[in-house]
Design a protein around this motif. Structure first.
Motif, PDB file in Angstrom:
ATOM      1  N   ASP A  83      39.496 -17.503  17.073  1.00 26.31           N
ATOM      2  CA  ASP A  83      39.755 -16.866  18.372  1.00 26.31           C
ATOM      3  C   ASP A  83      38.435 -16.659  19.113  1.00 26.31           C
ATOM      4  OD1 ASP A  83      40.318 -15.109  20.488  1.00 26.31           O
ATOM      5  OD2 ASP A  83      41.922 -14.124  19.376  1.00 26.31           O
TER       6      ASP A  83
ATOM      7  N   GLU B 260      37.705 -15.756  22.224  1.00 28.61           N
ATOM      8  CA  GLU B 260      37.571 -14.532  23.008  1.00 28.61           C
ATOM      9  C   GLU B 260      37.254 -13.340  22.114  1.00 28.61           C
ATOM     10  OE1 GLU B 260      37.291 -14.407  26.260  1.00 28.61           O
ATOM     11  OE2 GLU B 260      37.469 -16.598  26.139  1.00 28.61           O
ATOM     12  N   GLN B 261      37.891 -13.302  20.953  1.00 24.92           N
ATOM     13  CA  GLN B 261      37.595 -12.247  19.987  1.00 24.92           C
ATOM     14  C   GLN B 261      36.155 -12.361  19.496  1.00 24.92           C
ATOM     15  OE1 GLN B 261      39.403 -12.373  15.930  1.00 24.92           O
ATOM     16  NE2 GLN B 261      40.325 -10.415  16.531  1.00 24.92           N
TER      17      GLN B 261
ATOM     18  N   TYR C  38      33.586 -13.649  21.168  1.00 26.22           N
ATOM     19  CA  TYR C  38      32.683 -13.217  22.231  1.00 26.22           C
ATOM     20  C   TYR C  38      32.636 -11.694  22.332  1.00 26.22           C
ATOM     21  CZ  TYR C  38      32.834 -18.075  23.888  1.00 26.22           C
ATOM     22  OH  TYR C  38      32.757 -19.442  23.994  1.00 26.22           O
ATOM     23  N   ALA C  39      33.795 -11.065  22.190  1.00 29.88           N
ATOM     24  CA  ALA C  39      33.840  -9.600  22.257  1.00 29.88           C
ATOM     25  C   ALA C  39      33.041  -8.981  21.111  1.00 29.88           C
ATOM     26  CB  ALA C  39      35.287  -9.109  22.217  1.00 29.88           C
TER      27      ALA C  39
ATOM     28  N   GLU D 107      30.442 -22.701  26.235  1.00 29.06           N
ATOM     29  CA  GLU D 107      30.494 -21.693  25.177  1.00 29.06           C
ATOM     30  C   GLU D 107      29.114 -21.078  24.926  1.00 29.06           C
ATOM     31  OE1 GLU D 107      33.616 -24.857  24.488  1.00 29.06           O
ATOM     32  OE2 GLU D 107      31.451 -24.865  24.848  1.00 29.06           O
TER      33      GLU D 107
ATOM     34  N   HIS E 197      27.892 -18.976  27.797  1.00 29.72           N
ATOM     35  CA  HIS E 197      28.457 -17.623  27.769  1.00 29.72           C
ATOM     36  C   HIS E 197      27.664 -16.740  26.811  1.00 29.72           C
ATOM     37  CE1 HIS E 197      31.175 -14.389  28.277  1.00 29.72           C
ATOM     38  NE2 HIS E 197      31.805 -14.523  27.117  1.00 29.72           N
TER      39      HIS E 197
END
Length: 300
Positions: free
Chosen positions: A15, A17-18, A20-21, A76, A79
């Motif tokens: 995941d 997004e997970q 990155y968080a 990626e 970011h």
């Protein structure tokens, strides 16, 4: 000049997004403790393979999802650069080659402004070669915080790998891992597991062998059939562990003085200076009878 460094122990999955968080949160926590260099684990962007050995994942045969293959100049990593800002970040990912097909288990060192260096994993354990091609070699590179060299996981089992980086002037070696516990006869207490022991021993030995600072990150928790051992740490050139997460997730943070420590440690016995390369011929000889025998055994 002293700098503060942090090694990450955390769990990363498919995941993005997970991921990155989690990267953002860990960077915030590290900066709150003064960290200028933060080392994330192998495969922090998209997770590692779900299994190894004879049943390892392959591009052609897996029914599981493989890590997303990304490019050095892709969105990626851009970011991650946005999240990094002025912090120097080392992070692992699956790199897609320019041919659009070949994958490498890779790591990159960057901040918000530039990429300082990257590395493709050379040594591949068990079934990893079914998913990744092997990288060509080792080199160190300059950053605002010192000269850094990169390794990934199984590389730390090979003294030559760390020595090449030290000879190329690396002052800090960052060793990123997704190092699991033993697959058989696992210890009841994971901290006592034989693979945990090896992970920790390699870290301290390689730092002392080469009299360099050693920053070891690792995945924690579980993914697929793998149970990771954590134990992210910062080791000084004398082989002393300055900070460690042990089995837990989080940050191992330490302040280090590269110039001052090198002056003290290398003022007497200096391992790189006192080498005897003339006596080491068999170490790198690829055409010796012994080397040929090992290759035959490997392909038997």
């Amino acid at each position: 000049m002293s700098i503060t460094v942090a090694a990450v122990s955390a769990n990363f999955t498919r995941d993005l997004e997970q991921n990155y968080a989690l990267i953002e949160q860990l960077l915030e926590d590290a900066r709150a403790q003064g960290a200028q260099l933060v080392a994330f684990p192998e495969a922090s962007i998209g997770g590692y393979l779900s299994s190894l050995g004879n049943h390892g994942d392959t591009v052609r045969t897996t029914t599981r999802s493989l890590p997303p293959a990304i490019r050095l100049d892709g969105p990626e990593l851009r970011h991650v650069q946005e999240l990094a800002g002025e912090t120097v970040v080392v992070i692992g990912f699956c790199e897609l080659d320019d041919d659009g097909e070949t994958r490498y288990n890779a790591a990159v060192c960057l901040d918000g402004q530039r990429i300082y260096g990257s590395y493709r994993k050379v040594h591949q354990p068990l079934g990893e070669a079914m998913s990744y091609a092997a990288g060509p070699g080792y080199h160190a590179f300059d950053t605002p915080l010192g000269r850094i060299g990169l390794q990934i996981c199984y590389d730390k089992a090979f003294p030559e790998a760390a020595r090449v980086l030290a000879l190329d002037g690396a002052e800090i070696v960052v060793s990123l891992s997704a190092w699991p516990a033993a697959r058989t006869a696992t210890a009841e207490n994971l901290q006592d597991d034989r693979w945990t022991y090896r992970f920790n021993l390699f870290d301290t030995a390689r730092a002392l062998d080469n009299q360099v600072f050693w920053i070891a990150s690792n995945q924690s928790g579980t993914f697929g059939s793998l149970r990771y051992v954590g134990n992210a740490k910062v080791v000084d050139p004398g082989g002393n562990v300055l900070a460690t997460t042990l089995l837990g997730a989080g940050l191992a943070v330490a302040e280090i003085d590269v110039e001052g420590t090198f002056r003290t440690m290398r003022g007497g016995m200096f391992h790189l200076r006192d080498r005897r390369p003339d006596a080491y011929g068999p170490v790198t000889a690829s055409d010796s009878p012994q080397a040929q025998g090992w290759r035959e055994l490997a392909h038997a």
